[in-house]
Design an enzyme around this catalytic site. Structure first.
Site, PDB file in Angstrom:
ATOM      1  N   GLN A  72      13.507 -14.361   5.892  1.00  0.00           N
ATOM      2  CA  GLN A  72      12.186 -15.098   6.069  1.00  0.00           C
ATOM      3  C   GLN A  72      12.114 -15.331   4.496  1.00  0.00           C
ATOM      4  O   GLN A  72      11.512 -14.514   3.811  1.00  0.00           O
ATOM      5  CB  GLN A  72      11.196 -14.425   6.796  1.00  0.00           C
ATOM      6  CG  GLN A  72       9.943 -15.246   6.810  1.00  0.00           C
ATOM      7  CD  GLN A  72       8.607 -14.540   7.384  1.00  0.00           C
ATOM      8  OE1 GLN A  72       8.748 -13.107   7.160  1.00  0.00           O
ATOM      9  NE2 GLN A  72       7.487 -15.210   7.658  1.00  0.00           N
ATOM     10  N   ASN A  77      33.639  30.357  -6.645  1.00  0.00           N
ATOM     11  CA  ASN A  77      34.313  29.238  -5.889  1.00  0.00           C
ATOM     12  C   ASN A  77      34.541  28.090  -6.959  1.00  0.00           C
ATOM     13  O   ASN A  77      35.332  27.258  -6.779  1.00  0.00           O
ATOM     14  CB  ASN A  77      33.823  28.691  -4.615  1.00  0.00           C
ATOM     15  CG  ASN A  77      32.051  28.089  -4.858  1.00  0.00           C
ATOM     16  OD1 ASN A  77      31.594  28.670  -5.602  1.00  0.00           O
ATOM     17  ND2 ASN A  77      31.953  27.176  -4.090  1.00  0.00           N
ATOM     18  N   TYR A  78      33.710  28.182  -8.062  1.00  0.00           N
ATOM     19  CA  TYR A  78      33.721  27.129  -8.794  1.00  0.00           C
ATOM     20  C   TYR A  78      34.065  27.294 -10.444  1.00  0.00           C
ATOM     21  O   TYR A  78      33.628  28.448 -10.630  1.00  0.00           O
ATOM     22  CB  TYR A  78      32.332  26.288  -8.655  1.00  0.00           C
ATOM     23  CG  TYR A  78      32.193  25.137  -9.640  1.00  0.00           C
ATOM     24  CD1 TYR A  78      33.065  24.127  -9.577  1.00  0.00           C
ATOM     25  CD2 TYR A  78      31.259  25.074 -10.609  1.00  0.00           C
ATOM     26  CE1 TYR A  78      32.891  22.534 -10.385  1.00  0.00           C
ATOM     27  CE2 TYR A  78      30.802  23.837 -11.172  1.00  0.00           C
ATOM     28  CZ  TYR A  78      31.768  23.010 -11.010  1.00  0.00           C
ATOM     29  OH  TYR A  78      31.531  21.574 -11.846  1.00  0.00           O
ATOM     30  N   LYS A 124       9.154  -0.607   2.431  1.00  0.00           N
ATOM     31  CA  LYS A 124       8.436   0.242   3.772  1.00  0.00           C
ATOM     32  C   LYS A 124       9.224   0.705   4.695  1.00  0.00           C
ATOM     33  O   LYS A 124       9.176   1.915   4.892  1.00  0.00           O
ATOM     34  CB  LYS A 124       7.200  -0.663   3.986  1.00  0.00           C
ATOM     35  CG  LYS A 124       6.253   0.247   4.994  1.00  0.00           C
ATOM     36  CD  LYS A 124       4.990  -0.417   5.185  1.00  0.00           C
ATOM     37  CE  LYS A 124       4.846  -1.471   6.084  1.00  0.00           C
ATOM     38  NZ  LYS A 124       3.510  -1.706   6.491  1.00  0.00           N
ATOM     39  N   ALA A 170      26.360  43.886   0.718  1.00  0.00           N
ATOM     40  CA  ALA A 170      25.082  43.102   0.035  1.00  0.00           C
ATOM     41  C   ALA A 170      25.704  42.885  -1.134  1.00  0.00           C
ATOM     42  O   ALA A 170      26.424  43.435  -1.869  1.00  0.00           O
ATOM     43  CB  ALA A 170      24.117  44.115  -0.054  1.00  0.00           C
ATOM     44  N   ARG A 212       0.661  -1.212  -0.071  1.00  0.00           N
ATOM     45  CA  ARG A 212      -0.096   0.034   0.041  1.00  0.00           C
ATOM     46  C   ARG A 212       0.751   1.413   0.092  1.00  0.00           C
ATOM     47  O   ARG A 212       0.222   2.431  -0.341  1.00  0.00           O
ATOM     48  CB  ARG A 212      -0.842  -0.040   1.193  1.00  0.00           C
ATOM     49  CG  ARG A 212      -2.238  -0.890   0.891  1.00  0.00           C
ATOM     50  CD  ARG A 212      -2.883  -1.269   2.255  1.00  0.00           C
ATOM     51  NE  ARG A 212      -2.581  -1.922   3.160  1.00  0.00           N
ATOM     52  CZ  ARG A 212      -2.925  -2.012   4.417  1.00  0.00           C
ATOM     53  NH1 ARG A 212      -3.799  -1.308   4.911  1.00  0.00           N
ATOM     54  NH2 ARG A 212      -2.140  -2.827   4.965  1.00  0.00           N
ATOM     55  N   GLY A 226      -5.824  -7.484  16.097  1.00  0.00           N
ATOM     56  CA  GLY A 226      -6.168  -8.619  16.966  1.00  0.00           C
ATOM     57  C   GLY A 226      -6.677  -8.134  18.388  1.00  0.00           C
ATOM     58  O   GLY A 226      -6.126  -6.876  18.854  1.00  0.00           O
ATOM     59  N   ARG A 279      24.261  25.390   4.208  1.00  0.00           N
ATOM     60  CA  ARG A 279      24.329  24.328   3.627  1.00  0.00           C
ATOM     61  C   ARG A 279      25.685  23.511   4.429  1.00  0.00           C
ATOM     62  O   ARG A 279      26.193  24.199   5.119  1.00  0.00           O
ATOM     63  CB  ARG A 279      24.708  24.370   2.304  1.00  0.00           C
ATOM     64  CG  ARG A 279      23.433  24.997   1.424  1.00  0.00           C
ATOM     65  CD  ARG A 279      23.713  25.264   0.035  1.00  0.00           C
ATOM     66  NE  ARG A 279      24.400  24.132  -0.713  1.00  0.00           N
ATOM     67  CZ  ARG A 279      24.918  24.331  -1.932  1.00  0.00           C
ATOM     68  NH1 ARG A 279      25.148  25.393  -2.359  1.00  0.00           N
ATOM     69  NH2 ARG A 279      25.648  23.352  -2.186  1.00  0.00           N
TER      70      ARG A 279
END
Ligand code: UD1
Ligand code: MG
Length: 459
Positions: free
Chosen positions: A81, A375-376, A28, A369, A21, A147, A322
């Site tokens: 099992q 950096n990349y 699950k 501001a 479900r 039950g 981050r």
């Protein structure tokens, strides 16, 4: 004598079910609640309740579940099992783990993640007092599907599965949570005596109650709050469980001294740490591995993951921290500021519209501001170092690797690609020219054009 320390405990977690479900490719029990797989929550709780060993019964996507389980706790064991023949059969799949070094065996369900350690401890305390089996039950307005616990005082006579129950038995609202504690010595004999003569043709773990009674053993029922026994079968229930988990965490944090004005809008990760006198404004999301120190304020609409926020620091509104970010005491990250792997020292301010990545920002530095660390370069990430007390002018691009000395300044709008010595002012931009009267000339020419077009239209 303390039952918690003297008696050794094995916990068996049932996690072999398919979870159809959930309509998911993910098994699950690996669906997360507060970022941790449900089975991870159950394992954590088992450990807090004193489990010396954890055995997990797996079946559906067995390899994937075993791997996750072993990642959470390398000392745990997985047991396959192979056929799903019922909960009694499932527990026996872990029979190898039920060795005589244990006094207690607790059976938990991998998809019932809200059970509390204190509840398991109280069940174990009943074993210590002489019970052979303790079954945890809960009262509910709608017992359909569960039950039913047939009791006589504290004694549990039998558990009747909904499908096998008579109309009279179905009126019982005291239900089996699926959580049971066994005295290890009697357990395997009882489980082996369980048959499968029922509507579903399954070996029901619940039949352990009746079988044990027939052997003259003491079986008792113990009541637990309904919210601890909620099981997850679909994603609606997953969201309900998440909601309750979050409510509990908010409650605990507030009682430990954290202020929240709209607690229901603050979402925690299972491992979020918040110290006293921190203030959490509305609408926050905490991802993994966040630590907020004493007296810090996290203002509205901020998203934090893998970050530490120092004492008295202020983050947000609308900030994103981050992984690898450490904000020192009284440091600030204001609106629309993103920091990734940034070490921001005490009292430094990054108040508006900035991206600071792979950078060190010195104590009391002021970042204007719109400052961006470049950096990349498309291949690798490079570092930016900003010294203590430096003043980075508005709209500065810092092309990494680059370093700005102590108390140095950069002029607004500069693209800084060479190191700046301490106390220097770096200016990198075109020289300004003032063309006297030029604005007036342009204005008059434009007005004249406008008039000309209007008179052609009118004609
Ligand atoms: C079970 C109980 C029921 C109880 C309810 C509480 C039995 C027979 N019934 O019913 O009394 O009120 O839980 O939620 O135990 N599993 C296996 N292998 C199997 C069968 C089940 O590992 O062969 C696992 C499932 O993945 C699940 C747990 O055992 O984690 C319970 O099984 P489930 O099918 O959900 O039992 P219920 O019918 O809900
Ligand atoms: Mg179930």
């Amino acid at each position: 004598m303390n039952s918690k320390t003297d008696r050794k405990c094995l916990t068996i977690i049932l996690a072999a079910g398919e979870g159809k479900r959930m309509a998911s490719d993910l098994p699950k029990v690996l669906h997360p609640v507060a970022g941790l797989a449900m089975v991870g929550h159950v394992m954590e709780t088992a450990k807090s309740a004193g489990a010396e060993a954890i055995a997990v019964v797996v079946g559906n996507q067995a390899e994937r579940v075993s791997k996750a389980v072993e990642d959470y706790d390398p000392s745990s064991t997985s047991h396959i099992q192979h056929e799903r023949l019922g909960t009694g059969h499932a527990v026996l799949a872990a029979q190898d783990a039920i060795t005589d070094e244990f006094d207690d065996v607790v059976v938990l369900n991998g998809d019932v993640p809200l059970i509390r350690a204190s509840t398991i401890e109280s069940a174990r305390a009943e074993l210590n007092e002489g019970a052979d089996i303790v079954v945890l039950g809960f009262r509910t307005a709608d017992p359909t599907g569960y039950g039913r616990m047939i009791t006589e005082g504290k004694n549990l006579l039998a558990i009747r599965e909904h499908k096998d129950a008579t109309d009279e038995e179905r009126k019982i609202t005291f239900c089996n949570s699926g959580i049971m504690a066994f005295r290890r010595e009697i357990m395997v004999d009882v489980l082996k005596a369980i048959g499968n003569d029922n509507t579903q043709g399954e070996y029901y773990l619940t039949d352990a109650a009746e079988v044990a009674r027939q052997k003259g053993l003491e079986v008792i029922a113990s009541e637990v709050p309904e919210d601890e026994t909620l099981g997850v079968n679909d994603r609606v229930q997953l969201a309900e469980v998440e909601h309750i988990w979050q409510q509990r965490r908010r409650h605990d944090l507030m009682l430990s001294g954290v202020s929240m004005t709209a607690p229901h809008t603050v979402i925690f990760h299972h491992d979020t740490v918040v110290e006293r006198d921190a203030v959490l404004e509305p609408n926050l999301v905490f991802g993994p591995d966040v630590r907020i120190a004493k007296g810090a304020t996290i203002r509205s609409f901020s998203h934090l993951e893998g970050a530490q926020v120092g004492e008295g620091a202020i983050v947000g509104p609308f900030a994103r921290l981050r992984p690898g970010t450490v904000m020192g005491p009284k440091a600030r990250a204001g609106n629309f500021v993103e920091i990734k792997a940034g070490l921001v020292a005490a009292g430094a301010k990054i108040n508006h519209l900035s991206y600071i990545g792979d950078a060190e920002v010195g104590a009391e530095a002021n970042i204007g501001a719109g400052t961006i660390t470049c950096n990349y370069d498309g291949f690798g990430k490079h570092k930016t170092k900003i010294g203590d007390g430096a003043f980075i002018g508005t709209n500065t691009s810092l092309v990494a690797p680059v370093s700005i000395g102590t108390n140095a300044n950069t002029a607004a709008g500069s693209v800084i690609y060479e190191d700046v010595p301490s106390d220097a002012l770096a200016i990198e931009r075109g020289k300004q020219a003032n063309l006297e009267g030029k604005a007036k000339v342009l204005r008059e020419r434009n007005q004249a054009r406008k008039l000309a077009t209007r008179s052609t239209k009118d004609a």
